[in-house]
Design an enzyme around this catalytic site. Structure first.
Site, PDB file in Angstrom:
ATOM      1  N   ARG A 149      20.501  98.754   7.595  1.00  0.00           N
ATOM      2  CA  ARG A 149      19.094  99.131   7.814  1.00  0.00           C
ATOM      3  C   ARG A 149      18.955 100.046   9.022  1.00  0.00           C
ATOM      4  NH1 ARG A 149      16.382  93.585   8.340  1.00  0.00           N
ATOM      5  NH2 ARG A 149      14.410  94.719   8.387  1.00  0.00           N
ATOM      6  N   ARG A 179       9.261 106.313   5.431  1.00  0.00           N
ATOM      7  CA  ARG A 179      10.617 106.142   5.958  1.00  0.00           C
ATOM      8  C   ARG A 179      11.493 107.358   5.667  1.00  0.00           C
ATOM      9  NH1 ARG A 179      10.441 100.143   5.892  1.00  0.00           N
ATOM     10  NH2 ARG A 179      12.285  99.260   6.859  1.00  0.00           N
ATOM     11  N   LYS A 200       6.880  96.224  14.632  1.00  0.00           N
ATOM     12  CA  LYS A 200       5.797  96.935  13.932  1.00  0.00           C
ATOM     13  C   LYS A 200       4.850  95.952  13.230  1.00  0.00           C
ATOM     14  CE  LYS A 200       8.532  99.453  11.279  1.00  0.00           C
ATOM     15  NZ  LYS A 200       9.884  98.976  11.664  1.00  0.00           N
ATOM     16  N   ARG A 248      15.357  85.652   6.376  1.00  0.00           N
ATOM     17  CA  ARG A 248      15.231  86.821   5.497  1.00  0.00           C
ATOM     18  C   ARG A 248      16.601  87.362   5.164  1.00  0.00           C
ATOM     19  NH1 ARG A 248      11.171  91.508   7.431  1.00  0.00           N
ATOM     20  NH2 ARG A 248      12.796  92.840   6.600  1.00  0.00           N
ATOM     21  N   ARG A 278      15.276  86.211  14.317  1.00  0.00           N
ATOM     22  CA  ARG A 278      14.426  86.195  13.124  1.00  0.00           C
ATOM     23  C   ARG A 278      15.195  85.638  11.913  1.00  0.00           C
ATOM     24  NH1 ARG A 278      11.137  91.539  11.422  1.00  0.00           N
ATOM     25  NH2 ARG A 278      13.005  92.142  10.307  1.00  0.00           N
TER      26      ARG A 278
HETATM   27  P1  AMP Z   1      10.740  96.207   6.210  1.00  0.00           P
HETATM   28  O1  AMP Z   1      10.109  94.882   6.028  1.00  0.00           O
HETATM   29  O2  AMP Z   1       9.756  97.296   6.479  1.00  0.00           O
HETATM   30  O3  AMP Z   1      11.855  96.195   7.239  1.00  0.00           O
HETATM   31  O4  AMP Z   1      11.428  96.610   4.814  1.00  0.00           O
HETATM   32  C1  AMP Z   1      12.431  95.795   4.239  1.00  0.00           C
HETATM   33  C2  AMP Z   1      13.194  96.589   3.188  1.00  0.00           C
HETATM   34  O5  AMP Z   1      12.300  97.026   2.155  1.00  0.00           O
HETATM   35  C3  AMP Z   1      13.867  97.855   3.680  1.00  0.00           C
HETATM   36  O6  AMP Z   1      15.127  97.603   4.276  1.00  0.00           O
HETATM   37  C4  AMP Z   1      13.987  98.643   2.379  1.00  0.00           C
HETATM   38  O7  AMP Z   1      15.012  98.138   1.547  1.00  0.00           O
HETATM   39  C5  AMP Z   1      12.665  98.323   1.701  1.00  0.00           C
HETATM   40  N1  AMP Z   1      11.598  99.263   2.114  1.00  0.00           N
HETATM   41  C6  AMP Z   1      10.444  98.943   2.765  1.00  0.00           C
HETATM   42  N2  AMP Z   1       9.689 100.026   2.986  1.00  0.00           N
HETATM   43  C7  AMP Z   1      10.376 101.071   2.459  1.00  0.00           C
HETATM   44  C8  AMP Z   1      10.137 102.466   2.398  1.00  0.00           C
HETATM   45  N3  AMP Z   1       9.027 103.019   2.930  1.00  0.00           N
HETATM   46  N4  AMP Z   1      11.065 103.255   1.782  1.00  0.00           N
HETATM   47  C9  AMP Z   1      12.186 102.713   1.241  1.00  0.00           C
HETATM   48  N5  AMP Z   1      12.487 101.416   1.292  1.00  0.00           N
HETATM   49  C10 AMP Z   1      11.604 100.579   1.897  1.00  0.00           C
END
Ligand code: AMP
Length: 186
Positions: free
Chosen positions: A144, A88, A13, A133, A127
């Site tokens: 996740r 989400r 994404k 990360r 990654r």
């Molecule tokens: P991402 O980079 O989008 O994979 O997000 C990394 C982490 O940030 C996720 O595993 C959640 O802990 C938190 N996070 C990001 N976006 C959201 C969201 N829309 N709702 C809840 N937690 C989020």
């Protein structure tokens, strides 16, 4: 135009959102990036979300809804937003519809990147090696993926019911996926 890029963690994404920004001048709104920036800055918000993010769980709806809300005016000025990693949960999707509605706007299309889970695990291992990360470690990644399946996948019928859902094959080269997304956007 306002788009949602939808898919499990590591589906690509963020990569595709950056392409769309370069091509179309829209603004990428990634709640994950915003939360990581908060952690890096050592802010109160960062402290609050650090542990839940590292474990792979979702932070509370209120926090991410507020982050998005404060970025909507800038996105609007740029001609639209690409929502990456948000919404989400169904509650987040409903809040987004309401916030956009108040501004006379709406989500135009939801692009779902379809990927297979075995490929995702390989992607995430790479990654983790490249970027380090914390939440890309295998344990957190499992959490996740489970959060995606339990809390995020139910958004698919939500957007399908609004006739906004476009499914795109997310496997293969970045350029090929970008071309499929461009075709879906018309
Ligand atoms: P991402 O980079 O989008 O994979 O997000 C990394 C982490 O940030 C996720 O595993 C959640 O802990 C938190 N996070 C990001 N976006 C959201 C969201 N829309 N709702 C809840 N937690 C989020």
């Amino acid at each position: 135009m306002n788009l949602v890029l939808f898919g499990p963690p590591a589906a690509g994404k963020g990569t595709q959102a950056k392409r769309l920004v370069a091509q179309r001048g829209m603004v990428q709104l990634s709640t994950g990036d915003m939360l990581r920036a908060a952690i890096a800055s050592g802010s109160e918000l960062g402290e609050k979300v650090k542990h839940i993010m590292q474990s792979g769980g979702l932070v509370s709806d209120d926090i991410v809804i507020d982050l998005i809300k404060s970025n909507l005016p800038a996105a609007e000025a740029a001609g639209g937003a690409i929502f990456d990693g948000f919404p989400r949960t169904v509650a987040q999707a409903e809040a987004l519809d309401a916030m956009l509605g108040q501004r006379g706007a709406r989500i135009d299309k939801v692009i779902r990147l379809k990927v297979d889970e075995a490929a995702l695990v390989t992607r995430i291992e790479k990654r983790f090696a490249d970027e380090g990360r914390a939440d890309d470690n295998p344990e957190a990644y499992k959490v996740r993926l489970a959060a995606y399946n339990a809390q995020t996948a139910p958004l698919l019928p939500y957007y399908a019911a609004q006739a906004k859902l476009y499914e795109v094959d997310g496997m293969g080269a970045v350029d090929d996926v970008a071309a499929r997304i461009a075709a879906a956007l018309g």
